[in-house]
Structure formats: structure tokens, C-alpha cells
Design a protein around this motif. Sequence first.
Motif, PDB file in Angstrom:
ATOM      1  N   GLU A   1       0.832  -1.207   0.000  1.00  0.00           N
ATOM      2  CA  GLU A   1       0.000   0.000   0.000  1.00  0.00           C
ATOM      3  C   GLU A   1       0.867   1.258   0.000  1.00  0.00           C
ATOM      4  OE1 GLU A   1      -4.055  -1.513   2.299  1.00  0.00           O
ATOM      5  OE2 GLU A   1      -2.426  -0.606   3.455  1.00  0.00           O
ATOM      6  N   ALA A   2       1.897   1.256   0.827  1.00  0.00           N
ATOM      7  CA  ALA A   2       2.774   2.427   0.903  1.00  0.00           C
ATOM      8  C   ALA A   2       3.465   2.677  -0.431  1.00  0.00           C
ATOM      9  CB  ALA A   2       3.798   2.231   2.014  1.00  0.00           C
ATOM     10  N   ALA A   3       3.932   1.603  -1.065  1.00  0.00           N
ATOM     11  CA  ALA A   3       4.607   1.753  -2.352  1.00  0.00           C
ATOM     12  C   ALA A   3       3.651   2.263  -3.424  1.00  0.00           C
ATOM     13  CB  ALA A   3       5.223   0.422  -2.770  1.00  0.00           C
ATOM     14  N   LEU A   4       2.429   1.748  -3.435  1.00  0.00           N
ATOM     15  CA  LEU A   4       1.450   2.180  -4.418  1.00  0.00           C
ATOM     16  C   LEU A   4       1.023   3.623  -4.179  1.00  0.00           C
ATOM     17  CD1 LEU A   4      -0.541   1.729  -6.723  1.00  0.00           C
ATOM     18  CD2 LEU A   4      -2.085   0.604  -5.106  1.00  0.00           C
ATOM     19  N   MET A   5       0.751   3.982  -2.924  1.00  0.00           N
ATOM     20  CA  MET A   5       0.299   5.340  -2.623  1.00  0.00           C
ATOM     21  C   MET A   5       1.344   6.385  -2.997  1.00  0.00           C
ATOM     22  SD  MET A   5      -1.995   5.186   0.869  1.00  0.00           S
ATOM     23  CE  MET A   5      -0.848   4.229   1.850  1.00  0.00           C
ATOM     24  N   ALA A   6       2.612   6.006  -2.952  1.00  0.00           N
ATOM     25  CA  ALA A   6       3.671   6.955  -3.323  1.00  0.00           C
ATOM     26  C   ALA A   6       3.607   7.339  -4.792  1.00  0.00           C
ATOM     27  CB  ALA A   6       5.031   6.349  -2.999  1.00  0.00           C
ATOM     28  N   THR A   7       2.887   6.575  -5.595  1.00  0.00           N
ATOM     29  CA  THR A   7       2.780   6.861  -7.030  1.00  0.00           C
ATOM     30  C   THR A   7       1.466   7.539  -7.396  1.00  0.00           C
ATOM     31  OG1 THR A   7       1.722   4.741  -7.627  1.00  0.00           O
ATOM     32  CG2 THR A   7       4.133   4.769  -7.430  1.00  0.00           C
ATOM     33  N   LEU A   8       0.594   7.761  -6.409  1.00  0.00           N
ATOM     34  CA  LEU A   8      -0.752   8.260  -6.690  1.00  0.00           C
ATOM     35  C   LEU A   8      -1.021   9.589  -5.980  1.00  0.00           C
ATOM     36  CD1 LEU A   8      -2.696   4.901  -6.114  1.00  0.00           C
ATOM     37  CD2 LEU A   8      -2.125   5.918  -8.329  1.00  0.00           C
ATOM     38  N   PRO A   9      -1.968  10.378  -6.471  1.00  0.00           N
ATOM     39  CA  PRO A   9      -2.392  11.565  -5.738  1.00  0.00           C
ATOM     40  C   PRO A   9      -2.959  11.164  -4.376  1.00  0.00           C
ATOM     41  CG  PRO A   9      -3.203  11.617  -7.997  1.00  0.00           C
ATOM     42  CD  PRO A   9      -2.637  10.255  -7.778  1.00  0.00           C
ATOM     43  N   PRO A  10      -2.834  12.012  -3.354  1.00  0.00           N
ATOM     44  CA  PRO A  10      -3.340  11.687  -2.018  1.00  0.00           C
ATOM     45  C   PRO A  10      -4.824  11.317  -2.048  1.00  0.00           C
ATOM     46  CG  PRO A  10      -1.976  13.653  -1.937  1.00  0.00           C
ATOM     47  CD  PRO A  10      -2.163  13.320  -3.393  1.00  0.00           C
ATOM     48  N   GLY A  11      -5.159  10.285  -1.318  1.00  0.00           N
ATOM     49  CA  GLY A  11      -6.548   9.876  -1.191  1.00  0.00           C
ATOM     50  C   GLY A  11      -7.065   8.967  -2.290  1.00  0.00           C
ATOM     51  N   THR A  12      -6.272   8.730  -3.321  1.00  0.00           N
ATOM     52  CA  THR A  12      -6.754   7.922  -4.452  1.00  0.00           C
ATOM     53  C   THR A  12      -7.087   6.500  -4.034  1.00  0.00           C
ATOM     54  OG1 THR A  12      -5.419   9.215  -6.003  1.00  0.00           O
ATOM     55  CG2 THR A  12      -6.197   7.068  -6.758  1.00  0.00           C
ATOM     56  N   LEU A  13      -6.233   5.911  -3.229  1.00  0.00           N
ATOM     57  CA  LEU A  13      -6.431   4.513  -2.836  1.00  0.00           C
ATOM     58  C   LEU A  13      -7.712   4.359  -2.023  1.00  0.00           C
ATOM     59  CD1 LEU A  13      -4.624   2.141  -3.583  1.00  0.00           C
ATOM     60  CD2 LEU A  13      -3.678   2.203  -1.287  1.00  0.00           C
ATOM     61  N   MET A  14      -7.967   5.291  -1.129  1.00  0.00           N
ATOM     62  CA  MET A  14      -9.183   5.217  -0.330  1.00  0.00           C
ATOM     63  C   MET A  14     -10.419   5.388  -1.203  1.00  0.00           C
ATOM     64  SD  MET A  14     -10.185   7.263   3.168  1.00  0.00           S
ATOM     65  CE  MET A  14      -8.969   6.336   4.131  1.00  0.00           C
ATOM     66  N   GLN A  15     -10.345   6.255  -2.196  1.00  0.00           N
ATOM     67  CA  GLN A  15     -11.492   6.438  -3.083  1.00  0.00           C
ATOM     68  C   GLN A  15     -11.754   5.192  -3.920  1.00  0.00           C
ATOM     69  OE1 GLN A  15     -13.674   8.799  -3.017  1.00  0.00           O
ATOM     70  NE2 GLN A  15     -12.554   9.933  -1.428  1.00  0.00           N
TER      71      GLN A  15
ATOM     72  N   ALA B   1     -11.100   2.128  -2.958  1.00  0.00           N
ATOM     73  CA  ALA B   1     -11.697   1.162  -2.036  1.00  0.00           C
ATOM     74  C   ALA B   1     -13.160   1.509  -1.761  1.00  0.00           C
ATOM     75  CB  ALA B   1     -10.897   1.130  -0.740  1.00  0.00           C
ATOM     76  N   ALA B   2     -13.433   2.778  -1.532  1.00  0.00           N
ATOM     77  CA  ALA B   2     -14.796   3.199  -1.218  1.00  0.00           C
ATOM     78  C   ALA B   2     -15.735   2.954  -2.392  1.00  0.00           C
ATOM     79  CB  ALA B   2     -14.798   4.671  -0.822  1.00  0.00           C
ATOM     80  N   ALA B   3     -15.241   3.168  -3.609  1.00  0.00           N
ATOM     81  CA  ALA B   3     -16.086   2.947  -4.784  1.00  0.00           C
ATOM     82  C   ALA B   3     -16.484   1.475  -4.896  1.00  0.00           C
ATOM     83  CB  ALA B   3     -15.346   3.398  -6.039  1.00  0.00           C
TER      84      ALA B   3
ATOM     85  N   ALA C   1     -13.019  -7.102   0.445  1.00  0.00           N
ATOM     86  CA  ALA C   1     -11.582  -7.018   0.713  1.00  0.00           C
ATOM     87  C   ALA C   1     -10.912  -6.165  -0.351  1.00  0.00           C
ATOM     88  CB  ALA C   1     -10.968  -8.418   0.728  1.00  0.00           C
ATOM     89  N   PHE C   2      -9.895  -5.429   0.069  1.00  0.00           N
ATOM     90  CA  PHE C   2      -9.241  -4.476  -0.824  1.00  0.00           C
ATOM     91  C   PHE C   2      -7.862  -4.968  -1.250  1.00  0.00           C
ATOM     92  CE2 PHE C   2     -11.699  -1.371   1.995  1.00  0.00           C
ATOM     93  CZ  PHE C   2     -12.828  -1.452   1.194  1.00  0.00           C
ATOM     94  N   GLY C   3      -7.680  -5.194  -2.540  1.00  0.00           N
ATOM     95  CA  GLY C   3      -6.356  -5.397  -3.100  1.00  0.00           C
ATOM     96  C   GLY C   3      -5.740  -6.763  -2.945  1.00  0.00           C
ATOM     97  N   ALA C   4      -6.026  -7.457  -1.852  1.00  0.00           N
ATOM     98  CA  ALA C   4      -5.389  -8.751  -1.595  1.00  0.00           C
ATOM     99  C   ALA C   4      -6.211  -9.533  -0.577  1.00  0.00           C
ATOM    100  CB  ALA C   4      -3.963  -8.557  -1.068  1.00  0.00           C
ATOM    101  N   TRP C   5      -6.170 -10.840  -0.710  1.00  0.00           N
ATOM    102  CA  TRP C   5      -6.754 -11.700   0.307  1.00  0.00           C
ATOM    103  C   TRP C   5      -5.851 -11.687   1.536  1.00  0.00           C
ATOM    104  CZ3 TRP C   5     -11.259 -14.729  -0.152  1.00  0.00           C
ATOM    105  CH2 TRP C   5     -11.883 -14.660  -1.406  1.00  0.00           C
TER     106      TRP C   5
ATOM    107  N   VAL D   1     -11.860  -6.468  -4.206  1.00  0.00           N
ATOM    108  CA  VAL D   1     -11.885  -5.278  -5.046  1.00  0.00           C
ATOM    109  C   VAL D   1     -10.462  -4.952  -5.470  1.00  0.00           C
ATOM    110  CG1 VAL D   1     -12.345  -2.793  -5.089  1.00  0.00           C
ATOM    111  CG2 VAL D   1     -13.972  -4.346  -3.975  1.00  0.00           C
ATOM    112  N   ASP D   2     -10.253  -4.826  -6.759  1.00  0.00           N
ATOM    113  CA  ASP D   2      -8.932  -4.505  -7.300  1.00  0.00           C
ATOM    114  C   ASP D   2      -8.670  -3.014  -7.133  1.00  0.00           C
ATOM    115  OD1 ASP D   2      -6.567  -4.278  -8.664  1.00  0.00           O
ATOM    116  OD2 ASP D   2      -7.389  -4.827 -10.624  1.00  0.00           O
ATOM    117  N   ILE D   3      -7.666  -2.676  -6.331  1.00  0.00           N
ATOM    118  CA  ILE D   3      -7.282  -1.275  -6.153  1.00  0.00           C
ATOM    119  C   ILE D   3      -5.884  -1.009  -6.702  1.00  0.00           C
ATOM    120  CG2 ILE D   3      -8.810  -0.889  -4.181  1.00  0.00           C
ATOM    121  CD1 ILE D   3      -6.364  -1.291  -2.345  1.00  0.00           C
TER     122      ILE D   3
END
Length: 486
Positions: A14-28, A30-32, A186-190, A209-211
Motif C-alpha cells: 500500500e505504501a509503495a502504491l500510494m507513493a505513485t498516486l495523488p493523495p486519497g486515491t487509494l481510499m477512493q 476502495a470506497a467505490a 476485501a481491498f487489493g489482496a486476500w 476489489v482490485d485497487i
Amino acid sequence: MKPAWRVSDVRRAEAALMATLPPGTLMQRAAAGLARRCALLLDERGGVYGATVLLLVGSGDNGGDALYAGARLAERGAAVRALLLDPDRAHQGGLAALRAAGGRTVDNLPDRADLVLDGIVGIGSSGGLREPAARLVGRLAGLRGRAGRRAVVVAVDVPSGVEVDTGHVAPSNDGSGAVTADVTVAFGAWKPALVVGPAAVRAGQVELVDIGLEPWLRGSPALHVTEWADVLDWWPWSGPESEKYSRGVVGVATGSAMYPGAAVLSVGGALAGPTGLVRYAGSAREEVLREHPSVIATGRVADAGRVQAWVCGSGLGTGESAAAELRCVLAAPVPAILDADALTLLVDGSMAERLRQRDAPIVITPHDREFARLCGETPGEDRVGAALRLAAWMDAVVLLKGDRTVVATPDGRAVVNPTGTSALATGGTGDVLSGLLGSLLAAGLPADRAAIVAAYLHGLAGREAALRGPVTAPDVVTALREVVPH
């Protein structure tokens, strides 16, 4: 096979992915996905518009996921209420979004709800739920929505209160130590808690859910989960050149004058498998031949003839004659499955030494009480870890039976079977399993794959048999013949 990842691995990804995205993208993201699944559930209950949705919101990102998902549902006309367990630490962005969409906060559990979203704690928590969350969770079963239907409970990533890396659930008198969900998104991984231990039951139906997390997951998963495609890939199919000997010959040393049924059932399991011939060795040969006339039956392992694998233990007894048969099996240079009484005999030091001296593969199939006899303690809270330790100690593949059977290998790999059913918790079904496992070994499958395939098909057979009424072990043999690949 489907991988399940430890919390530490998921956090790093998650930390590695979030470093490549605008803030809050991962949570959005997941929420979607969460809101979409909730909307589908509400559509089955009269629609999203006008539905009542309760958010149980903790202080972490899990609560933020729930708030943003609640905002999306409110925008579609649902009456969304958020109960904040720690108002000062609630996710402020999610809370603002919920209020802007028309949702509001409440101080107490409402009387009605069509859907409850569990966002109390996520993968960073440990231990069972504490007050006031435990008290609220204990009251969820009483919530009703439209037409008096029970509120459907959706967990955010994992049910709150479970031990994510082990699947353990802390005991509680009323079951309030962890949420029991109908659906977990579940988000991203089992995670292990979704597939093993008491937590897996509390997860209900799991939707992933694929994030965008998968490319960032590194290292080895905590465990894998068997899928039907694995069974088909590994199944030893016969061809036009096949004959009974080339398909494999399995030897079955089970049963006794006192327990002839164990012999009949284990042979039945073996015959349902892929091998071409079954040789039975034991004192229940008359009963075996009466039920299975195609079997070649003798009185002793030493007289059975050539086989490619042995099944030993079910109903064998623990006296000197049984020990002699086990020694003969262990002396054979072919794979062996040890079950039931054979496991009890292994507690003897000299027998354990014979086991360690073998070059051929060994598979042991203990349930929890047999595991305790071998190890001096039950598997405890971490069934996967316990099975892996036993596999390394015995240099054997361990098939630890249970609702979510674990297959562990000496080199540190673990696979969880998803087809388990309580219908198999009846006498003799383990005998059927050991026979099927022996048939797969004799047909040439490696020990780990044979154990994985046998557990999966055995579970399917139990489920199939349960569709017809109360299950007995002969029913499982019949069903097994229907579910094995053809």
C-alpha cells in the motif's frame, strides 16, 4: 492458487502504491468498490433509494473507507447514519463527504437498518473488540429493515476484531468479540483471516476489489487457497495407452476385526480416485471383498505385492500386530499416508525414528486431538503456523483436518482448502479421505499436490452429500465418485 498476504506485506505494498498516486486515491478506489457491493445488496432488498444504512465507524482508514462509501450511497438516496466510536479521531475527509451527501451522525444504535457497514477496525488491529464496540456488535443481530428483514452486515476489508494474520477469534460469551459479516469486501489482496480459522466463517462471502495493489506485493504469501483450476491441472488423467498398472496401484492397510468399516470406507475412497488397482492388506478382507469385489485382498502388508503408495492406520488398532503392519509400511520405499491409529503408534520413539529414516514421502492426516498426541498441545490460535512446524519437525506433508483444512509442507508452504463443511464431521469420513489421498499418490502426484487435491474433492463430496440429507461416510464415497474429474 489464490495467495493470501500478511498484514506487513499488504502495508508495504500500500505504501509503495500510494507513493505513485495523488493523495486519497487509494481510499477512493476502495470506497467505490465497497459502495458498489453495498448497492447490489440493497437492490436485492428493495433498492438503494429509501434504504437505511448504518455505518459503524472507527478511528482509522477503515472508518474512512466506510464514510466515503456511505457518502456514495447517500447520493443515491439512501438514509445513511454514521455511529462514530471515537468522534475526535474519525476520518475528517470522509465525514465531510458524508455530511455533504446528506448523511448524518448518530450517538446511539438506531432501531432499524437495512444494511450495516462494519468500519470499526481494519487490518492494523489485534485482539478482540473492546467496549463500546463489543456491545454494539452484540446488538447487530436484532436490527431489522424493510419488511422486517434482518440487516445485512458488510465488513470493510476484514471483519472487525479478528486476528488478520492467523484467522483466530478471541472467545467471548456472546460472540461480540468480532463482527460476523454476511459479506466482506476485501481491498487489493486476500488476507489469511478471510480463508482460515474461525475468522473465515465470520467473513461470510468475500469479494475482492482490485485497487491496483497486486504488482506491489513482494515476497512469499502467508498461504495459498486451492481453486478448482488447480485440481483440473494436477489431476492424473488416463489416456488411450493406460491400463490398470500404469494408472497406479495403491495399497490399503486399514481396518481390523473390530473396525472393518474403516477398511471398507478407505478402500471406497481409493476406488473413487484415479488409480487402476487397489490392494487391501488386513483382517477385514472379507468385508472389503463383499463391498468391493475388484480389490485384491490379503491378510498382511508383507503379502500384498507391489504398490506405488500405502494408506495405513484407519481402524488398524494400536496393538503389536498393528505396529508390525505399520513398520512394514514404513519399510516400503514408496509414499505413505498415515492416519488415525498409525498416528497414535508414531508417538512411540522407535516408530518415530523409523519415520525419520525414510526417503520416500510421508503424508500425515491428523485432526486436532491427533495433532495434540503428536505435539503435546493442540494447534492453538495459529493453525497454519502449527501445521508448518509439525511438517518441518517430521519432514512430512501435514494435512491438518478441520473446517478449513491446512496442508503444510516441510519447506514452509501452506495451502488452505476452501471446500470444507461441517457435514463431514461424522465418523468414517476421514477414512474416505485417506483412501482418496493414497490413490492420488499412487497415480503419481507429488505428496503436497495429492493432499491438496484430496482435501478439495473430499470437501466437495461432503457438500454434495449434504444436499440429500444427513451425511454418513458411505454417502461421501458415493458423492466422491460424482465430483472427481472425469
